[in-house]
Write a protein that holds these residues in place. Structure first.
Motif, PDB file in Angstrom:
ATOM      1  N   ASN A  45     -22.945  36.998 -18.710  1.00 38.27           N
ATOM      2  CA  ASN A  45     -23.935  35.928 -18.757  1.00 38.27           C
ATOM      3  C   ASN A  45     -25.277  36.635 -18.735  1.00 38.27           C
ATOM      4  O   ASN A  45     -25.704  37.150 -17.714  1.00 38.27           O
ATOM      5  CB  ASN A  45     -23.778  35.015 -17.532  1.00 38.27           C
ATOM      6  CG  ASN A  45     -24.970  34.110 -17.367  1.00 38.27           C
ATOM      7  OD1 ASN A  45     -25.804  34.299 -16.487  1.00 38.27           O
ATOM      8  ND2 ASN A  45     -25.075  33.112 -18.208  1.00 38.27           N
ATOM      9  N   PHE A  48     -29.397  37.809 -16.117  1.00 35.64           N
ATOM     10  CA  PHE A  48     -29.245  38.399 -14.788  1.00 35.64           C
ATOM     11  C   PHE A  48     -29.807  39.825 -14.800  1.00 35.64           C
ATOM     12  O   PHE A  48     -29.097  40.793 -14.572  1.00 35.64           O
ATOM     13  CB  PHE A  48     -27.754  38.413 -14.425  1.00 35.64           C
ATOM     14  CG  PHE A  48     -27.439  38.589 -12.963  1.00 35.64           C
ATOM     15  CD1 PHE A  48     -27.767  37.608 -12.037  1.00 35.64           C
ATOM     16  CD2 PHE A  48     -26.785  39.725 -12.520  1.00 35.64           C
ATOM     17  CE1 PHE A  48     -27.437  37.761 -10.698  1.00 35.64           C
ATOM     18  CE2 PHE A  48     -26.450  39.888 -11.186  1.00 35.64           C
ATOM     19  CZ  PHE A  48     -26.776  38.905 -10.266  1.00 35.64           C
ATOM     20  N   GLU A  52     -27.908  42.253 -16.914  1.00 40.31           N
ATOM     21  CA  GLU A  52     -27.784  41.810 -18.312  1.00 40.31           C
ATOM     22  C   GLU A  52     -28.907  40.847 -18.618  1.00 40.31           C
ATOM     23  O   GLU A  52     -29.217  39.962 -17.834  1.00 40.31           O
ATOM     24  CB  GLU A  52     -26.416  41.153 -18.626  1.00 40.31           C
ATOM     25  CG  GLU A  52     -25.855  40.282 -17.520  1.00 40.31           C
ATOM     26  CD  GLU A  52     -24.972  41.091 -16.592  1.00 40.31           C
ATOM     27  OE1 GLU A  52     -24.439  42.125 -17.021  1.00 40.31           O
ATOM     28  OE2 GLU A  52     -24.823  40.693 -15.423  1.00 40.31           O
ATOM     29  N   PHE A  86     -21.944  31.847 -16.611  1.00 44.91           N
ATOM     30  CA  PHE A  86     -21.341  32.720 -15.609  1.00 44.91           C
ATOM     31  C   PHE A  86     -20.066  32.116 -15.022  1.00 44.91           C
ATOM     32  O   PHE A  86     -19.065  32.823 -14.839  1.00 44.91           O
ATOM     33  CB  PHE A  86     -22.341  33.032 -14.475  1.00 44.91           C
ATOM     34  CG  PHE A  86     -21.752  33.935 -13.440  1.00 44.91           C
ATOM     35  CD1 PHE A  86     -21.595  35.284 -13.698  1.00 44.91           C
ATOM     36  CD2 PHE A  86     -21.297  33.428 -12.225  1.00 44.91           C
ATOM     37  CE1 PHE A  86     -21.012  36.128 -12.758  1.00 44.91           C
ATOM     38  CE2 PHE A  86     -20.710  34.272 -11.284  1.00 44.91           C
ATOM     39  CZ  PHE A  86     -20.576  35.617 -11.551  1.00 44.91           C
ATOM     40  N   ALA A 103     -20.605  41.458 -15.266  1.00 45.42           N
ATOM     41  CA  ALA A 103     -21.656  40.460 -15.112  1.00 45.42           C
ATOM     42  C   ALA A 103     -22.306  40.516 -13.735  1.00 45.42           C
ATOM     43  O   ALA A 103     -22.587  39.485 -13.143  1.00 45.42           O
ATOM     44  CB  ALA A 103     -21.066  39.068 -15.356  1.00 45.42           C
ATOM     45  N   GLY A 104     -22.516  41.734 -13.227  1.00 43.60           N
ATOM     46  CA  GLY A 104     -23.056  41.827 -11.874  1.00 43.60           C
ATOM     47  C   GLY A 104     -22.191  40.991 -10.950  1.00 43.60           C
ATOM     48  O   GLY A 104     -22.670  40.325 -10.044  1.00 43.60           O
ATOM     49  N   THR A 106     -19.715  39.885  -8.173  1.00 45.52           N
ATOM     50  CA  THR A 106     -19.260  40.280  -6.852  1.00 45.52           C
ATOM     51  C   THR A 106     -17.740  40.158  -6.786  1.00 45.52           C
ATOM     52  O   THR A 106     -17.180  39.140  -7.195  1.00 45.52           O
ATOM     53  CB  THR A 106     -19.900  39.366  -5.794  1.00 45.52           C
ATOM     54  OG1 THR A 106     -21.324  39.458  -5.941  1.00 45.52           O
ATOM     55  CG2 THR A 106     -19.483  39.757  -4.393  1.00 45.52           C
ATOM     56  N   ARG A 111     -11.891  35.339  -6.034  1.00 45.14           N
ATOM     57  CA  ARG A 111     -11.788  35.709  -7.455  1.00 45.14           C
ATOM     58  C   ARG A 111     -10.631  36.670  -7.701  1.00 45.14           C
ATOM     59  O   ARG A 111     -10.017  36.649  -8.772  1.00 45.14           O
ATOM     60  CB  ARG A 111     -13.109  36.333  -7.925  1.00 45.14           C
ATOM     61  CG  ARG A 111     -14.251  35.336  -8.006  1.00 45.14           C
ATOM     62  CD  ARG A 111     -15.589  36.016  -8.260  1.00 45.14           C
ATOM     63  NE  ARG A 111     -16.679  35.049  -8.310  1.00 45.14           N
ATOM     64  CZ  ARG A 111     -17.959  35.350  -8.196  1.00 45.14           C
ATOM     65  NH1 ARG A 111     -18.328  36.619  -8.019  1.00 45.14           N
ATOM     66  NH2 ARG A 111     -18.877  34.411  -8.247  1.00 45.14           N
ATOM     67  N   GLN A 150     -27.881  29.963  -8.796  1.00 47.48           N
ATOM     68  CA  GLN A 150     -27.211  29.932 -10.099  1.00 47.48           C
ATOM     69  C   GLN A 150     -25.794  29.418  -9.882  1.00 47.48           C
ATOM     70  O   GLN A 150     -25.051  29.912  -9.019  1.00 47.48           O
ATOM     71  CB  GLN A 150     -27.166  31.315 -10.773  1.00 47.48           C
ATOM     72  CG  GLN A 150     -26.604  31.205 -12.193  1.00 47.48           C
ATOM     73  CD  GLN A 150     -26.425  32.536 -12.925  1.00 47.48           C
ATOM     74  OE1 GLN A 150     -26.473  33.603 -12.325  1.00 47.48           O
ATOM     75  NE2 GLN A 150     -26.194  32.457 -14.217  1.00 47.48           N
ATOM     76  N   THR A 153     -22.186  31.130  -8.488  1.00 52.75           N
ATOM     77  CA  THR A 153     -22.378  32.505  -8.008  1.00 52.75           C
ATOM     78  C   THR A 153     -22.142  32.581  -6.501  1.00 52.75           C
ATOM     79  O   THR A 153     -21.993  31.557  -5.831  1.00 52.75           O
ATOM     80  CB  THR A 153     -23.811  32.982  -8.291  1.00 52.75           C
ATOM     81  OG1 THR A 153     -24.718  32.101  -7.610  1.00 52.75           O
ATOM     82  CG2 THR A 153     -24.104  32.966  -9.782  1.00 52.75           C
ATOM     83  N   THR A 154     -22.162  33.797  -5.990  1.00 56.02           N
ATOM     84  CA  THR A 154     -22.022  33.970  -4.545  1.00 56.02           C
ATOM     85  C   THR A 154     -23.238  33.405  -3.814  1.00 56.02           C
ATOM     86  O   THR A 154     -23.129  33.037  -2.653  1.00 56.02           O
ATOM     87  CB  THR A 154     -21.794  35.449  -4.189  1.00 56.02           C
ATOM     88  OG1 THR A 154     -22.723  36.255  -4.929  1.00 56.02           O
ATOM     89  CG2 THR A 154     -20.381  35.872  -4.543  1.00 56.02           C
ATOM     90  N   ASP A 192     -28.996  37.217  -5.844  1.00 57.33           N
ATOM     91  CA  ASP A 192     -28.800  38.659  -5.668  1.00 57.33           C
ATOM     92  C   ASP A 192     -30.140  39.410  -5.657  1.00 57.33           C
ATOM     93  O   ASP A 192     -31.073  39.047  -6.381  1.00 57.33           O
ATOM     94  CB  ASP A 192     -27.944  39.221  -6.807  1.00 57.33           C
ATOM     95  CG  ASP A 192     -26.579  38.551  -6.903  1.00 57.33           C
ATOM     96  OD1 ASP A 192     -26.517  37.303  -6.914  1.00 57.33           O
ATOM     97  OD2 ASP A 192     -25.566  39.265  -6.981  1.00 57.33           O
ATOM     98  N   TYR A 218     -20.459  44.753  -6.525  1.00 58.31           N
ATOM     99  CA  TYR A 218     -20.153  44.379  -7.900  1.00 58.31           C
ATOM    100  C   TYR A 218     -18.977  45.213  -8.404  1.00 58.31           C
ATOM    101  O   TYR A 218     -18.864  46.413  -8.112  1.00 58.31           O
ATOM    102  CB  TYR A 218     -21.335  44.651  -8.829  1.00 58.31           C
ATOM    103  CG  TYR A 218     -22.575  43.830  -8.572  1.00 58.31           C
ATOM    104  CD1 TYR A 218     -22.555  42.687  -7.769  1.00 58.31           C
ATOM    105  CD2 TYR A 218     -23.790  44.202  -9.152  1.00 58.31           C
ATOM    106  CE1 TYR A 218     -23.704  41.947  -7.555  1.00 58.31           C
ATOM    107  CE2 TYR A 218     -24.946  43.462  -8.947  1.00 58.31           C
ATOM    108  CZ  TYR A 218     -24.905  42.342  -8.140  1.00 58.31           C
ATOM    109  OH  TYR A 218     -26.054  41.618  -7.941  1.00 58.31           O
TER     110      TYR A 218
HETATM  111  N1  ARG Z   1     -23.207  38.553  -7.893  1.00 57.55           N
HETATM  112  C1  ARG Z   1     -23.194  37.133  -8.054  1.00 57.55           C
HETATM  113  C2  ARG Z   1     -21.786  36.638  -8.218  1.00 57.55           C
HETATM  114  O1  ARG Z   1     -20.905  37.391  -8.520  1.00 57.55           O
HETATM  115  C3  ARG Z   1     -24.049  36.660  -9.216  1.00 57.55           C
HETATM  116  C4  ARG Z   1     -23.675  37.192 -10.554  1.00 57.55           C
HETATM  117  C5  ARG Z   1     -24.391  36.514 -11.687  1.00 57.55           C
HETATM  118  N2  ARG Z   1     -24.236  37.261 -12.886  1.00 57.55           N
HETATM  119  C6  ARG Z   1     -24.717  36.903 -14.102  1.00 57.55           C
HETATM  120  N3  ARG Z   1     -24.525  37.710 -15.095  1.00 57.55           N
HETATM  121  N4  ARG Z   1     -25.350  35.797 -14.236  1.00 57.55           N
HETATM  122  O2  ARG Z   1     -21.497  35.495  -8.059  1.00 57.55           O
END
Ligand code: ARG
Length: 259
Positions: A45, A48, A52, A86, A103-104, A106, A111, A150, A153-154, A192, A218
């Motif tokens: 996504n 971020f 990305e 995401f 995607a960064g 976590t 998950r 977002q 997300t976490t 984050d 991540y």
């Molecule tokens: N680290 C957080 C999660 O895993 C946010 C990741 C959002 N990444 C993105 N590409 N939008 O929930």
């Protein structure tokens, strides 16, 4: 009676035959499939930064794209990147829409019930962003406030589970949340740390609180059972971590994304 037994025996034989070949088919190593297709498909996504974001040429750039490119190079295939919401990435990895969710993301226990994770490649935390001069000074002060996150997300999980009486505004991207906060539509954002820095840099009048809220890592999401691919992903990540490439990429893209 005899024909019944024959019938049963035949049915059993068919089932054994089908399950044997069914298993054999699903055991085709993922690496063979990727090499045959000539491409590694990364799901992300791209909202971020620095992990990305859309670069000048409108292509997906960032730490994760560079890491995935190194994995594709190791496999001798080209990299294709699919930009999506995401909160759909885990399902898309599960269903085989792509090979890797980068995607960064976590690595959470929840998950991990749906996908496998690589080794961790970044340690980080959720942070709080507020407007300058806000009465919100700590996580407790978020109680009863309108908190932007977002979706899926976490940060969303933290705000939903741990902030008492908060109204949660779920945005498609962190930057949408940043604009809403700058316009006074919400009271704070939980997101984050590194994307939080980028949001503060992009919107005048926003500041970061010092207090880290969580500890998270991540990792790259891989379809369960794709162990041969996971092995290559881990090998590349371990090398990039050890030789300082991951740190260098973060520094490079923190600067590039802020432009
Ligand atoms: N680290 C957080 C999660 O895993 C946010 C990741 C959002 N990444 C993105 N590409 N939008 O929930």
């Amino acid at each position: 009676m005899k024909t019944l037994y024959k019938g049963l025996a035949l049915a059993l034989a068919v089932i054994l035959f089908a399950s044997f070949f069914g298993c054999a088919a699903s055991k085709t190593p993922t690496l063979d499939k990727i090499k045959k297709a000539g491409k590694l498909v990364m799901l992300t996504n791209a909202a971020f930064p620095p992990f990305e974001y859309l670069g000048d040429d409108n292509n997906v750039a960032g730490v994760d794209a560079d890491i995935a490119a190194a994995i594709a190079a190791e496999l001798g295939v080209k990299l294709e990147i699919i930009d999506m919401d995401f909160d759909g990435i885990i399902m898309a990895v599960q269903s085989g829409k792509g090979d890797l969710g980068v995607a960064g993301m976590t690595a959470t226990e929840e998950r991990a019930k749906s996908v496998d994770f690589s080794v961790d490649y970044v340690s980080t935390t959720q942070m709080i962003i507020v407007p300058q001069g806000s009465p919100i000074k700590t996580a407790e002060d978020l109680s009863g406030k309108n908190v932007g996150v977002q979706l899926g997300t976490t940060g969303d999980l933290f705000a939903t589970d741990y902030i008492e009486g908060a109204e949660i505004s779920r945005f498609k991207t962190g930057s949408d949340a940043g604009i809403a906060l700058a316009n006074g539509q919400i009271d704070a954002i939980v997101i984050d740390a590194m994307p939080a820095d980028q949001i503060v840099a992009a919107n005048a009048g926003l500041v970061l609180l010092d207090e880290p809220l969580t500890e998270e890592q991540y990792a790259i999401a891989i379809k369960k059972g794709n162990d041969d691919l996971k092995e290559v992903v881990n090998k590349v990540l371990e090398k990039l971590l050890k030789d300082g490439t991951v740190d260098a990429l973060i520094e490079k893209h923190m600067a590039a994304a802020a432009n």
